[in-house]
Every structure is written in structure tokens, then in C-alpha cells.
Design an enzyme around this catalytic site. Structure first.
Site, PDB file in Angstrom:
ATOM      1  N   GLU A  38      11.340  -9.751   5.783  1.00  0.00           N
ATOM      2  CA  GLU A  38       9.944  -9.548   5.370  1.00  0.00           C
ATOM      3  C   GLU A  38       9.192  -8.719   6.412  1.00  0.00           C
ATOM      4  O   GLU A  38       8.442  -7.783   6.066  1.00  0.00           O
ATOM      5  CB  GLU A  38       9.278 -10.906   5.187  1.00  0.00           C
ATOM      6  CG  GLU A  38       7.792 -10.856   4.896  1.00  0.00           C
ATOM      7  CD  GLU A  38       7.120 -12.183   5.177  1.00  0.00           C
ATOM      8  OE1 GLU A  38       5.908 -12.170   5.442  1.00  0.00           O
ATOM      9  OE2 GLU A  38       7.799 -13.233   5.145  1.00  0.00           O
ATOM     10  N   ASP A  76       7.742  -5.082   5.434  1.00  0.00           N
ATOM     11  CA  ASP A  76       6.312  -4.824   5.528  1.00  0.00           C
ATOM     12  C   ASP A  76       6.053  -3.491   6.222  1.00  0.00           C
ATOM     13  O   ASP A  76       5.214  -2.693   5.789  1.00  0.00           O
ATOM     14  CB  ASP A  76       5.640  -5.970   6.287  1.00  0.00           C
ATOM     15  CG  ASP A  76       4.166  -5.716   6.535  1.00  0.00           C
ATOM     16  OD1 ASP A  76       3.397  -5.686   5.569  1.00  0.00           O
ATOM     17  OD2 ASP A  76       3.784  -5.524   7.709  1.00  0.00           O
ATOM     18  N   GLU A 109       8.582  -7.917  -0.031  1.00  0.00           N
ATOM     19  CA  GLU A 109       8.722  -7.236   1.262  1.00  0.00           C
ATOM     20  C   GLU A 109      10.116  -7.452   1.839  1.00  0.00           C
ATOM     21  O   GLU A 109      10.704  -6.531   2.427  1.00  0.00           O
ATOM     22  CB  GLU A 109       7.667  -7.738   2.236  1.00  0.00           C
ATOM     23  CG  GLU A 109       6.255  -7.308   1.861  1.00  0.00           C
ATOM     24  CD  GLU A 109       5.203  -7.781   2.832  1.00  0.00           C
ATOM     25  OE1 GLU A 109       4.123  -7.175   2.867  1.00  0.00           O
ATOM     26  OE2 GLU A 109       5.456  -8.772   3.561  1.00  0.00           O
TER      27      GLU A 109
END
Length: 238
Positions: A48, A52, A123
Site C-alpha cells: 500500500e 500510494d 493502492e
């Protein structure tokens, strides 16, 4: 570790992983490992974190290359594309919740909790795609499923935060700038809850509450926009 249930997902994305295990990891929530500590798996938070950063770069690059608008516009548009609600909508469209590995408690969580888990998983999928397939494939996923939402966002004005949107709407419809007033403060100093009303002139159009005045103002503005949409400009009673 090849998971047949993920084969259909890869087919739908037209992305086929060399290491399906890294895709599987994108769906593993920390809470699942708390209930199954002996499985030796890794949760998705590192993916994640990576996803991102890739997402922000790809969206920023696209906006910079395709729109001559000032920085403030591009920043707001990017925020609208990558915010939790937008990514949760992408997750819903991709039907990824069926692949989640969650604790029993998280599986029974509220809508906000599920939206956050879903957005984080998107993400993580981007991070997994980047690690396994490289930048170009990750950028294609982002273009197909996230940047593709930009025309609708621009057309509907949903890129604006509620406070900015209500101010623009109030100025257009009434020729006045909204003002926000604290109606009530509750709780100890370290854990206050603010209730705030948004007024146009002396008419109250919405109320909101939050742990900060800023968040309460946003809630109040969102309520005011709903008031306008539902009651043809009629204010709510104070």
C-alpha cells in the site's frame, strides 16, 4: 502460490503476474494475521505504501502533461482522484472484496471502515503490479481504472471539497458568502467535539460535527449542499 480465484481477477485486469503471491498479499489485511499468526504471511501495508507513491506520481504526471491549469487546480483534481471514496468506488467496480482476507471483526465493520480497507487494497494492488510487472503496467492500471474517472469529476465539480463547493454555489445563487458559527462544544479539552452551523445571511443551511472546527465545517457544508439539492434552496430550521 497460484490461487485459482485470482486467475479470473488477473484475466479481467489483463495483467498476469509472474508471482501471484504478491498479488495475493495485496488483499491481506493486518487483522487477518492477528487471528492467524502462524501462517507466515505478510499483510499488505508495505505494498500500500509503495502503491500510494506510484499512484501519486502517475496521476501527477498525467495532469501535468495534459492540463495547463495552475497548481491549485491540479492538486485538487489529483486529490479527488486518489481520495478514499474514489478508490473505494474503484474497488467496488473491480469487485475485489471477495478476495479480502480480514479478521472476523473487520469483516463486520462499518461502511467507513470497509471503504478505507478497499481503498488501501487498491493502492496495494498498484504496488504489487509495479513490483511484479513494472511501471508501465502499473500506469496502465491507473489510467484504465482511476484516471478514467477524471472527466466525470470535472463535469460534476466533485473535485471541490464541500466547503469550497458550497461557497461557490451560495455566491452564485444568493450573492452571499457563507459563514460558519460554533453552535456547541462538548467533551474535555483533549477530546472536544465541535458542532458548527453554516449560514447564508441569517439562514442556517446545514449543521456538522467533528473533532476539529475544520472537519465540522466540511460536514456542515456537505449537509448544506444536500439541503439545496433536496429543498430547492429552502433553508433548514435553526
Amino acid at each position: 502460490m497460484n490461487n485459482p480465484s485470482l486467475q479470473e481477477f488477473q484475466d479481467r485486469l489483463d495483467i498476469h503476474f509472474e508471482n501471484v503471491g504478491i498479488l495475493e498479499r495485496a488483499f491481506i489485511h493486518r487483522s487477518y494475521l492477528n487471528e492467524h499468526p502462524k501462517l507466515g504471511l505478510e499483510h499488505n501495508e508495505r505494498l500500500e505504501f509503495l502503491g500510494d507513491a506510484v499512484l501519486e506520481l502517475v496521476v501527477t504526471d498525467y495532469l501535468y502533461r495534459n492540463y495547463p491549469n495552475p497548481e491549485g487546480d491540479l492538486t485538487n483534481w489529483r486529490s479527488a482522484l486518489v481520495k478514499t471514496e474514489s478508490l473505494a468506488s474503484v474497488a467496488e467496480k473491480l469487485e475485489i472484496s471477495q478476495y479480502f482476507k480480514l479478521s472476523r471483526g473487520e469483516a463486520k465493520g462499518n461502511a467507513r471502515s470497509h471503504a478505507l480497507i478497499s481503498a488501501n487494497a487498491v493502492e496495494a494492488i498498484i504496488g504489487a503490479t509495479y513490483m511484479d510487472q513494472g511501471y508501465d503496467t502499473a500506469a496502465r492500471f491507473i489510467a484504465d481504472h482511476i484516471i478514467s474517472r477524471l472527466p466525470e469529476i470535472l463535469a460534476t465539480g466533485t473535485w471541490m471539497d464541500p466547503k469550497s463547493k458550497f461557497q461557490e454555489t451560495a455566491q452564485e445563487q444568493f450573492g452571499l458568502t457563507p459563514n460558519y458559527r460554533v453552535i456547541e462544544e462538548a467533551g474535555p479539552d483533549h477530546d472536544k467535539i465541535f458542532s458548527i452551523g453554516v449560514f447564508v445571511g441569517d439562514k442556517l443551511f446545514g449543521k456538522g460535527s467533528g473533532s476539529s472546527k475544520q472537519s465540522a465545517q466540511q460536514e456542515a457544508a456537505a449537509a448544506a449542499l444536500e439541503t439545496l439539492a433536496k429543498s430547492d434552496k429552502k433553508p433548514v430550521d435553526a
